[in-house]
Enzyme design. Structure first.
Site, PDB file in Angstrom:
ATOM      1  N   HIS A  82       0.833  -1.196   0.000  1.00 58.71           N
ATOM      2  CA  HIS A  82       0.000   0.000   0.000  1.00 58.71           C
ATOM      3  C   HIS A  82       0.868   1.247   0.000  1.00 58.71           C
ATOM      4  CE1 HIS A  82      -4.067   1.676   0.609  1.00 58.71           C
ATOM      5  NE2 HIS A  82      -3.419   2.695   1.120  1.00 58.71           N
ATOM      6  N   ASP A 161     -14.028   3.237   7.354  1.00 57.64           N
ATOM      7  CA  ASP A 161     -13.043   4.002   6.583  1.00 57.64           C
ATOM      8  C   ASP A 161     -13.696   4.682   5.389  1.00 57.64           C
ATOM      9  OD1 ASP A 161     -10.265   4.852   5.974  1.00 57.64           O
ATOM     10  OD2 ASP A 161     -10.667   3.729   4.141  1.00 57.64           O
ATOM     11  N   ARG A 168     -13.260  13.124   6.113  1.00 61.68           N
ATOM     12  CA  ARG A 168     -11.958  13.772   6.335  1.00 61.68           C
ATOM     13  C   ARG A 168     -11.559  14.619   5.139  1.00 61.68           C
ATOM     14  NH1 ARG A 168      -8.375   8.932   6.965  1.00 61.68           N
ATOM     15  NH2 ARG A 168      -6.690  10.461   6.979  1.00 61.68           N
ATOM     16  N   SER A 183      -6.617   4.205   8.880  1.00 62.04           N
ATOM     17  CA  SER A 183      -7.298   4.065   7.587  1.00 62.04           C
ATOM     18  C   SER A 183      -6.587   3.011   6.726  1.00 62.04           C
ATOM     19  CB  SER A 183      -7.303   5.422   6.876  1.00 62.04           C
ATOM     20  OG  SER A 183      -7.626   5.307   5.517  1.00 62.04           O
ATOM     21  N   LYS A 187      -7.734  -1.311   6.350  1.00 57.06           N
ATOM     22  CA  LYS A 187      -8.012  -1.900   5.033  1.00 57.06           C
ATOM     23  C   LYS A 187      -7.104  -3.092   4.748  1.00 57.06           C
ATOM     24  CE  LYS A 187      -7.805   2.190   3.162  1.00 57.06           C
ATOM     25  NZ  LYS A 187      -8.012   3.524   2.612  1.00 57.06           N
TER      26      LYS A 187
HETATM   27  N1  URA Z   1      -4.485   6.534   2.091  1.00 55.58           N
HETATM   28  C1  URA Z   1      -5.464   5.915   2.795  1.00 55.58           C
HETATM   29  O1  URA Z   1      -5.900   4.836   2.460  1.00 55.58           O
HETATM   30  N2  URA Z   1      -5.937   6.532   3.882  1.00 55.58           N
HETATM   31  C2  URA Z   1      -5.485   7.726   4.302  1.00 55.58           C
HETATM   32  O2  URA Z   1      -5.972   8.210   5.305  1.00 55.58           O
HETATM   33  C3  URA Z   1      -4.480   8.372   3.549  1.00 55.58           C
HETATM   34  C4  URA Z   1      -3.984   7.735   2.450  1.00 55.58           C
END
Ligand code: URA
Ligand code: CA
Length: 444
Positions: A82, A161, A168, A183, A187
């Site tokens: 990620h 999220d 946000r 966040s 995931k």
């Molecule tokens: N990427 C994400 O998945 N979440 C965030 O809060 C910032 C970047």
């Protein structure tokens, strides 16, 4: 318990306990607590922060807000990756293919672009026929058969999220370490991989603008991953200039394929090799990340990554013939050259604003749910330290709206600073963070 007390407690800088955290996360996910109260709480968290245990509780509570994916039917150690979000960050597409080509299964769930950053799922949609919404069973079948797949994260995962990120984005609370860490990690944990490699971007084009905050974010995420038994390694990489040469969607797919053909830019390829090498190591196919890096390099040279990419495209319903004929990808009507008004060396780039310009052209979203234009964007093959001549074409704007394109071409130059004297290249990979600690990888 009530939400107003929780907001008040965070406002005064108190540490929230697990019950309070779960109360607001589940309450908001189920629609029992309204946006305006969570907005206030998010802003209190932005100012007051959260300690390590609050952030871990928040992450786990977010995981419980939705379904989780069981990847146990996939053989081998599943490794996910990620990025915290960047500009011209075309890493995931070639990376998945290169890692899969080396026998480590990659079941990747990706997202769409937000703000000035691009998203893998949007990019993939420029490939004719390519499906990103795939039921979990089919996703698992493809990973077992082909070795890798990239799908859109199911809407049923981490409901908290989905809702909190959208909130946000419009309340100025994206750039908070506990909020980003929870966040991303919620995931990754919900998506079921055994091990996780994180690319934490730092610099003007990243959410974390300085090395100290990027390091803190990386350490927080590594700790969360390790605390739930997912081996997690983070690299902190530079985002003070676009990573690759293409900022857009179909042009980033082209660039990804060019990487696999051995024609990628030096910095983009270096990040891919570093993250890929780490993924092979975590996946048990390399004795260390250095050996992994060599294997990734080899799979670029011998075409194994390109072959694997074509297989993945085909398995997900796409037509791989675009690999030899990029004109099959969406094409912009206007190609507007941007020429330098000075001779000199590139010194600095306003990377976040460059990303915003690509979004303005239609390559990204100005707000949630906007439709994007897959064909448009910016080709900008210059990097900090490069010498340019007056009148030289340093970038090309790809637009479908001529006046927007001309406006972007005019303004792009104002985002680049030049120097008369030679300028050093920017560092690329700053730190590696793992359970073993922090390793410094650059010279100041
Ligand atoms: N990427 C994400 O998945 N979440 C965030 O809060 C910032 C970047
Ligand atoms: Ca900026």
């Amino acid at each position: 318990m009530n939400i107003v007390d929780i907001i008040e407690r965070k406002k005064y800088g108190n540490v929230l306990d697990a019950k309070e955290i779960d109360y607001f996360v589940q309450g908001y996910s189920k629609g029992e607590i309204p946006d305006y109260q969570i907005s206030a709480l998010l802003m209190a968290i932005w100012f007051r922060g959260m300690n390590k245990s609050e952030t871990a509780e928040l992450t786990l509570s977010m995981v419980r807000s939705g379904k989780t994916v069981d990847l146990s039917k996939i053989n081998g150690i599943k490794v996910d990756k990620h990025s915290s979000g960047g500009v011209a960050d075309t890493v995931s597409l070639p990376l998945v293919a290169l890692v899969a080509a080396n026998g480590v299964p990659v079941a990747k769930m990706s997202g769409r672009g937000l703000g000035h950053t691009g998203g893998t799922i949007d990019k993939l949609e420029s490939i004719p026929g390519f499906q990103t919404e795939i039921p979990t069973e089919k996703f698992i079948e493809i990973v077992n058969r082909v070795g890798g797949a990239i799908v859109s994260q199911s809407g049923e995962l981490v409901i908290a999220d989905k809702k909190m990120y959208a909130l946000r984005d419009v309340t100025g609370t994206v750039d908070s370490i506990p909020l980003i860490a929870s966040s991303i990690m919620s995931k990754k944990i919900a998506a079921g991989a055994d091990a996780i490699v994180l690319d934490v971007k730092v610099g003007d084009g990243a959410f974390m603008k300085d090395l100290d905050s990027a390091l803190e974010l990386a350490k927080t995420m590594v700790e969360i991953g390790d605390s739930v038994g997912r081996n997690t390694v983070a690299y902190i990489t530079d985002m003070n200039q676009p990573l690759g040469d293409a900022i857009g969607n179909s042009i980033e797919v082209e660039e990804a394929v060019n990487v696999l053909k051995g024609k990628g830019g030096k910095r983009l390829v270096e990040v891919i090799k570093t993250l890929g090498g780490e993924m092979l190591c975590l996946g048990g196919k390399a004795k260390d990340s250095a050996e992994g890096k060599m294997l990734i390099e080899k799979s670029i040279e011998n075409g194994a990554g390109l072959k694997k990419f074509a297989e993945i495209v085909k398995a997900q319903g796409g037509d791989p013939s675009f690999i030899d004929d990029f004109s099959k990808l969406p094409q912009a009507k206007f190609k507007i050259p941007v020429s330098s008004k000075v001779s000199g060396y590139i010194k600095e780039m306003e990377t976040e604003n460059i990303g915003k310009f690509a979004a303005f052209l239609g390559a990204g979203r100005m707000k949630k749910g906007d439709k994007i234009d897959l064909a448009v964007g910016i080709m900008f093959p210059k990097k900090v330290g490069d010498k340019v001549e007056e009148g030289e074409t340093i970038a090309t704007i790809l637009a479908n709206d001529k006046s927007k394109g001309e406006e972007a071409a005019e303004k792009l130059l104002s985002l680049i600073k030049f120097s008369e004297n030679p300028v050093k290249e920017l560092p690329l990979i700053y730190y590696k963070v793992s359970e073993k600690g922090v390793e410094k990888l650059f010279n100041e």
